[in-house]
Design a protein around this motif. Structure first.
Motif, PDB file in Angstrom:
ATOM      1  N   GLY A   1       0.878  -1.202  -0.392  1.00 38.29           N
ATOM      2  CA  GLY A   1      -0.245  -0.282   0.048  1.00 38.29           C
ATOM      3  C   GLY A   1       1.060   1.957  -0.247  1.00 38.29           C
ATOM      4  O   GLY A   1       1.029   2.841  -0.063  1.00 38.29           O
ATOM      5  N   GLU A   2       1.945   1.595  -0.543  1.00 35.35           N
ATOM      6  CA  GLU A   2       3.008   2.274  -0.009  1.00 35.35           C
ATOM      7  C   GLU A   2       3.096   3.189  -1.460  1.00 35.35           C
ATOM      8  O   GLU A   2       3.214   3.077  -2.494  1.00 35.35           O
ATOM      9  CB  GLU A   2       4.833   1.284   0.357  1.00 35.35           C
ATOM     10  N   LYS A   3       2.477   4.537  -1.229  1.00 27.49           N
ATOM     11  CA  LYS A   3       2.714   5.254  -2.565  1.00 27.49           C
ATOM     12  C   LYS A   3       3.419   6.823  -2.259  1.00 27.49           C
ATOM     13  O   LYS A   3       2.896   7.156  -1.563  1.00 27.49           O
ATOM     14  CB  LYS A   3       1.508   5.468  -2.155  1.00 27.49           C
TER      15      LYS A   3
ATOM     16  N   LYS B   1      -2.305  13.914  -3.149  1.00 24.28           N
ATOM     17  CA  LYS B   1      -2.589  12.840  -3.853  1.00 24.28           C
ATOM     18  C   LYS B   1      -1.845  12.064  -3.944  1.00 24.28           C
ATOM     19  O   LYS B   1      -0.133  12.542  -4.828  1.00 24.28           O
ATOM     20  CB  LYS B   1      -3.808  12.872  -5.615  1.00 24.28           C
ATOM     21  N   THR B   2      -1.182  10.535  -3.567  1.00 19.01           N
ATOM     22  CA  THR B   2      -0.342   9.727  -3.927  1.00 19.01           C
ATOM     23  C   THR B   2       0.049   8.799  -4.467  1.00 19.01           C
ATOM     24  O   THR B   2      -1.066   8.627  -5.025  1.00 19.01           O
ATOM     25  CB  THR B   2       0.459   9.018  -1.975  1.00 19.01           C
ATOM     26  N   PHE B   3       1.222   8.551  -4.673  1.00 25.05           N
ATOM     27  CA  PHE B   3       1.332   7.393  -5.608  1.00 25.05           C
ATOM     28  C   PHE B   3       2.347   5.814  -5.889  1.00 25.05           C
ATOM     29  O   PHE B   3       2.930   6.895  -5.288  1.00 25.05           O
ATOM     30  CB  PHE B   3       1.403   8.399  -7.934  1.00 25.05           C
ATOM     31  N   THR B   4       1.969   5.083  -6.604  1.00 24.68           N
ATOM     32  CA  THR B   4       3.451   4.121  -6.285  1.00 24.68           C
ATOM     33  C   THR B   4       4.443   4.729  -7.459  1.00 24.68           C
ATOM     34  O   THR B   4       5.649   4.444  -7.082  1.00 24.68           O
ATOM     35  CB  THR B   4       2.786   2.772  -6.612  1.00 24.68           C
ATOM     36  N   VAL B   5       4.290   4.927  -8.125  1.00 25.05           N
ATOM     37  CA  VAL B   5       5.641   5.385  -9.583  1.00 25.05           C
ATOM     38  C   VAL B   5       5.089   7.001  -9.283  1.00 25.05           C
ATOM     39  O   VAL B   5       4.743   7.648  -9.954  1.00 25.05           O
ATOM     40  CB  VAL B   5       4.987   4.138 -10.658  1.00 25.05           C
TER      41      VAL B   5
ATOM     42  N   HIS C   1      -0.345  12.908 -13.739  1.00 22.83           N
ATOM     43  CA  HIS C   1      -1.299  13.427 -12.863  1.00 22.83           C
ATOM     44  C   HIS C   1      -1.387  15.208 -12.535  1.00 22.83           C
ATOM     45  O   HIS C   1      -2.121  15.403 -12.732  1.00 22.83           O
ATOM     46  CB  HIS C   1      -1.553  12.325 -11.437  1.00 22.83           C
ATOM     47  N   MET C   2      -0.146  15.729 -12.716  1.00 19.49           N
ATOM     48  CA  MET C   2       0.236  16.694 -12.635  1.00 19.49           C
ATOM     49  C   MET C   2      -0.350  17.808 -13.986  1.00 19.49           C
ATOM     50  O   MET C   2      -0.395  18.729 -13.700  1.00 19.49           O
ATOM     51  CB  MET C   2       1.216  17.210 -12.902  1.00 19.49           C
TER      52      MET C   2
END
Length: 399
Positions: free
Chosen positions: A192-194, A203-207, A214-215
């Motif tokens: 679940g790490e982002k 907002k968080t992302f894995t990569v 997203h930006m």
């Protein structure tokens, strides 16, 4: 006594000859490379660089070396011996040089500098590979497809596309990958790490690539343009799906009814017709829907919101399709035609009802007398007969 003197003289003579040979070799070395040595043995070994002589062969794989020390180090590949250990993290190495390079991870030392861009590296080999970015050199070529690479490690990873090899396996789900980096990113699905966060909305992302894409929501950037109509997109995947509008390609097929779709997501939504799945539930009335968009439109019944306005008469609607249908009152457009009699309709539902005249279908049944009708409005009109009869009966009884 004379014999002893003779032996002594012979030893001196042999020593002189060896010394002269060493001087000759050293002189040769100076002439060829200018490098000097304290011992003749080292010079002799060095000379093999120029002669190409490799007298020390590995008995296991046949590889040959100029010096015994190099053979000894090589043998550790076969034995697995790694005698040089890092005192900080415990990692072991076959050579002291490899350990020395590794230590720079802990010290942060990067002594090898690119003279063109200033980037620094822990090892000369990394600098050498990096330099190919500036020179454009790609000496490592795939023999199967011709693609070239700056480094052997990149070629090795690329070859797995052709071989299908995926040596890096997830211990939790068994999924395999060609690169350790891909496995590391995949593991975030389980943990679940982002770690990559958007500084604007949190907002968080894995990569990082997902964060970068997203930006574009915040910047409005749409770098991927359709060459046919000029429409722009934030992702290449969206552009690829859009292109199917122009090509007519619909590669995603429903295995139950054969209907085809341009986008996989649309096929997944369509499948709910067959499965009956309606995962999107209205929290106010409990009604469920196959799509979030349909739920959103439905919610306007509860909120009373009607954001779509007719510019001709000012009437408002909950969704664009209802507005579009309404506009046909003003335009007189009736795009839905009966194939049997040619009569046209503004709304598809009215055409379907009309078709029952030709088919004789009357699905709407009166529960009181059993009479059937083609549409609900006719049934509703009919029901008034029973309501009047009931009313009259009630009046007589009351009197």
């Amino acid at each position: 006594m004379m014999e002893e003197n003779k032996d002594s003289q012979d030893e001196v003579k042999d020593a002189d000859q060896k010394h002269q040979r060493a001087q000759t070799l050293q002189k040769g070395s100076l002439e060829e490379a200018g490098k000097t040595f304290t011992q003749t043995g080292n010079l002799e070994t060095h000379m093999r660089i120029h002669t190409g002589e490799k007298p020390h062969a590995c008995l296991q794989c046949g590889k040959s070396f100029t010096a015994t020390s190099s053979l000894k180090t090589h043998m550790r590949i076969h034995t697995g011996e790694k005698p040089h250990a890092c005192l900080q993290c415990g990692k072991t190495f076959t050579q002291t040089g490899s350990l020395k390079t590794h230590m720079r991870i802990h010290t942060g030392e990067k002594p090898h500098v690119c003279l063109q861009c200033g980037k620094t590296f822990t090892d000369t080999s990394y600098l050498k590979s990096h330099m190919r970015i500036h020179t454009g050199e790609k000496p490592h070529v795939c023999l199967l497809c011709g693609k070239s690479f700056t480094d052997t490690s990149y070629l090795k990873t690329h070859m797995r596309i052709h071989t299908g090899e995926k040596p890096h396996a997830c211990l939790q789900c068994g999924k395999t990958f060609t690169q350790t980096g891909h496995l590391k990113i995949h593991m975030r699905v389980h943990t679940g790490e982002k770690p990559h966060a958007c500084l604007q909305c949190g907002k968080t992302f894995t990569v990082t690539s997902n964060l970068k894409t997203h930006m574009r929501i915040h910047t409005g950037e749409k770098p991927h343009a359709c060459l046919q109509c000029g429409k722009t997109f934030t992702k290449t995947g969206h552009l690829k799906s859009h292109m199917r509008i122009h090509t007519g390609e619909k590669p995603h097929v429903c295995l139950q009814c054969g209907k085809t779709f341009a986008v996989l997501g649309n096929l997944k939504t369509h499948m709910r017709i067959h499965t009956g799945e309606k995962p999107h539930v209205c929290l106010q009335c409990g009604k469920s829907f196959t799509q979030t968009g349909n739920l959103k439109i439905h919610m306007r019944i509860h909120t009373g919101e009607k954001p779509h306005v007719c510019l001709q008469c000012g009437k408002t609607f909950t969704d664009t399709s209802s507005l579009k249908t309404h506009m046909r009152i003003h335009t007189g457009e009736k795009p839905h035609a009966c194939l049997q009699c040619g009569k046209t309709f503004a709304v598809l539902g009215r055409l379907k009802t009309h078709m029952r005249i030709h088919t004789g279908e009357k699905p709407h049944v009166c529960l009181q007398c059993g009479k059937s009708f083609t549409d609900t409005s006719s049934l509703k009109t009919h029901m008034r007969i029973h309501w009047r009869e009931t009313f009259r009966g009630s009046s007589v009884s009351f009197a």
